[in-house]
Design a protein around this motif. Sequence first.
Motif, PDB file in Angstrom:
ATOM      1  N   UNK A  35       0.760  -1.240   0.000  1.00 40.55           N
ATOM      2  CA  UNK A  35       0.000   0.000   0.000  1.00 40.55           C
ATOM      3  C   UNK A  35       0.787   1.284   0.000  1.00 40.55           C
ATOM      4  N   UNK A  36       2.002   1.280  -0.520  1.00 39.94           N
ATOM      5  CA  UNK A  36       2.725   2.556  -0.588  1.00 39.94           C
ATOM      6  C   UNK A  36       2.148   3.477  -1.645  1.00 39.94           C
ATOM      7  N   UNK A  37       1.647   2.921  -2.744  1.00 42.25           N
ATOM      8  CA  UNK A  37       1.242   3.741  -3.877  1.00 42.25           C
ATOM      9  C   UNK A  37      -0.166   4.286  -3.886  1.00 42.25           C
ATOM     10  N   UNK A  38      -1.117   3.699  -3.179  1.00 43.42           N
ATOM     11  CA  UNK A  38      -2.505   4.159  -3.279  1.00 43.42           C
ATOM     12  C   UNK A  38      -2.721   5.578  -2.795  1.00 43.42           C
ATOM     13  N   UNK A  39      -3.854   6.132  -3.195  1.00 41.22           N
ATOM     14  CA  UNK A  39      -4.259   7.472  -2.772  1.00 41.22           C
ATOM     15  C   UNK A  39      -5.031   7.438  -1.463  1.00 41.22           C
ATOM     16  N   UNK A  40      -5.392   6.251  -1.009  1.00 42.72           N
ATOM     17  CA  UNK A  40      -6.226   6.139   0.187  1.00 42.72           C
ATOM     18  C   UNK A  40      -5.851   4.893   0.968  1.00 42.72           C
ATOM     19  N   UNK A 160      -5.974  -5.647   2.035  1.00 36.93           N
ATOM     20  CA  UNK A 160      -7.178  -5.873   1.232  1.00 36.93           C
ATOM     21  C   UNK A 160      -8.409  -5.986   2.123  1.00 36.93           C
ATOM     22  N   UNK A 161      -8.261  -6.637   3.278  1.00 35.80           N
ATOM     23  CA  UNK A 161      -9.387  -6.737   4.206  1.00 35.80           C
ATOM     24  C   UNK A 161      -9.760  -5.363   4.759  1.00 35.80           C
ATOM     25  N   UNK A 162      -8.779  -4.529   4.986  1.00 34.82           N
ATOM     26  CA  UNK A 162      -9.060  -3.173   5.451  1.00 34.82           C
ATOM     27  C   UNK A 162      -9.760  -2.359   4.361  1.00 34.82           C
ATOM     28  N   UNK A 170     -17.529   3.860   2.793  1.00 36.87           N
ATOM     29  CA  UNK A 170     -17.659   4.860   1.727  1.00 36.87           C
ATOM     30  C   UNK A 170     -17.733   4.152   0.375  1.00 36.87           C
ATOM     31  N   UNK A 171     -18.846   3.465   0.102  1.00 35.90           N
ATOM     32  CA  UNK A 171     -18.927   2.625  -1.110  1.00 35.90           C
ATOM     33  C   UNK A 171     -18.819   3.402  -2.411  1.00 35.90           C
ATOM     34  N   UNK A 172     -19.113   4.701  -2.392  1.00 39.95           N
ATOM     35  CA  UNK A 172     -19.074   5.486  -3.632  1.00 39.95           C
ATOM     36  C   UNK A 172     -17.660   5.609  -4.206  1.00 39.95           C
ATOM     37  N   UNK A 173     -16.630   5.317  -3.398  1.00 42.25           N
ATOM     38  CA  UNK A 173     -15.265   5.391  -3.931  1.00 42.25           C
ATOM     39  C   UNK A 173     -14.806   4.078  -4.571  1.00 42.25           C
ATOM     40  N   UNK A 174     -15.458   2.970  -4.287  1.00 46.62           N
ATOM     41  CA  UNK A 174     -15.097   1.703  -4.921  1.00 46.62           C
ATOM     42  C   UNK A 174     -13.809   1.091  -4.424  1.00 46.62           C
ATOM     43  N   UNK A 175     -13.514   1.267  -3.135  1.00 45.79           N
ATOM     44  CA  UNK A 175     -12.256   0.748  -2.592  1.00 45.79           C
ATOM     45  C   UNK A 175     -12.132  -0.764  -2.714  1.00 45.79           C
ATOM     46  N   UNK A 184      -9.052   5.048 -12.948  1.00 44.85           N
ATOM     47  CA  UNK A 184      -9.919   6.105 -13.490  1.00 44.85           C
ATOM     48  C   UNK A 184     -11.225   6.265 -12.709  1.00 44.85           C
ATOM     49  N   UNK A 185     -11.836   5.154 -12.300  1.00 42.70           N
ATOM     50  CA  UNK A 185     -13.099   5.247 -11.554  1.00 42.70           C
ATOM     51  C   UNK A 185     -12.877   5.901 -10.196  1.00 42.70           C
ATOM     52  N   UNK A 186     -11.708   5.688  -9.609  1.00 41.52           N
ATOM     53  CA  UNK A 186     -11.395   6.315  -8.321  1.00 41.52           C
ATOM     54  C   UNK A 186     -11.180   7.813  -8.503  1.00 41.52           C
TER      55      UNK A 186
END
Length: 217
Positions: A35-40, A160-162, A170-175, A184-186
Amino acid sequence: MSADSIPAQAGPDMSFERAAQRRGARVVCGVDEAGRGPLAGPVVVSAVVLNQRRVPDGLNDSKVLTALQREALYDKIMVSATVSIVVAPPLVIERLNILQATLWAMRQAVLGLGVTADHVLIDGNKLPKDLPCNGEAIVGGDGRSSSIAAASIIAKVTRDRMCAIMHAEEPHFGFDSHKGYAAPVHLAALTEYGPGRHHRMDFAPCAQAFRMKAAAA
């Protein structure tokens, strides 16, 4: 293929661990992050000391395994090895920056093992400061060292479980699908809704989305 039928794969072995033991180390642990690269979401680090009499078959870099394989290996590692997991949430990442937050979590994971490591094998090219023992940075280590591969699996499954929990909040972000990466969807959801509670505000796309949302208010 069932989750338990994990085929043998060419890849990591215990060569680095055995070399450290020949130099006098008794307890050798592998360390890796997810998880170093994600935005969230957090960066998750695991340290693992394998029981050399019970090394699970099929260990490999978590990125080349399927989700079913990772889940099956996670269970096997947890019951056969000594494992430590440390989570650095977005607020820690913002305070320290992503590199320093990762290195901090790596050191904490080693300290949290419950056994005293004599030698640490870390995936990448940087070692945390003030490790309690000798350390060795191994580029591509999750595909070369069984202990690092095990740590990569534990870290990946944990994160992944987190992300599944983040998605429920926050389901609207599609985590659940992109795991916080800049898909792109994020990015489209960031533009529409602005950053949520799990976003890393020191990452440029999140900061930009915040400014745009504030300007439009």
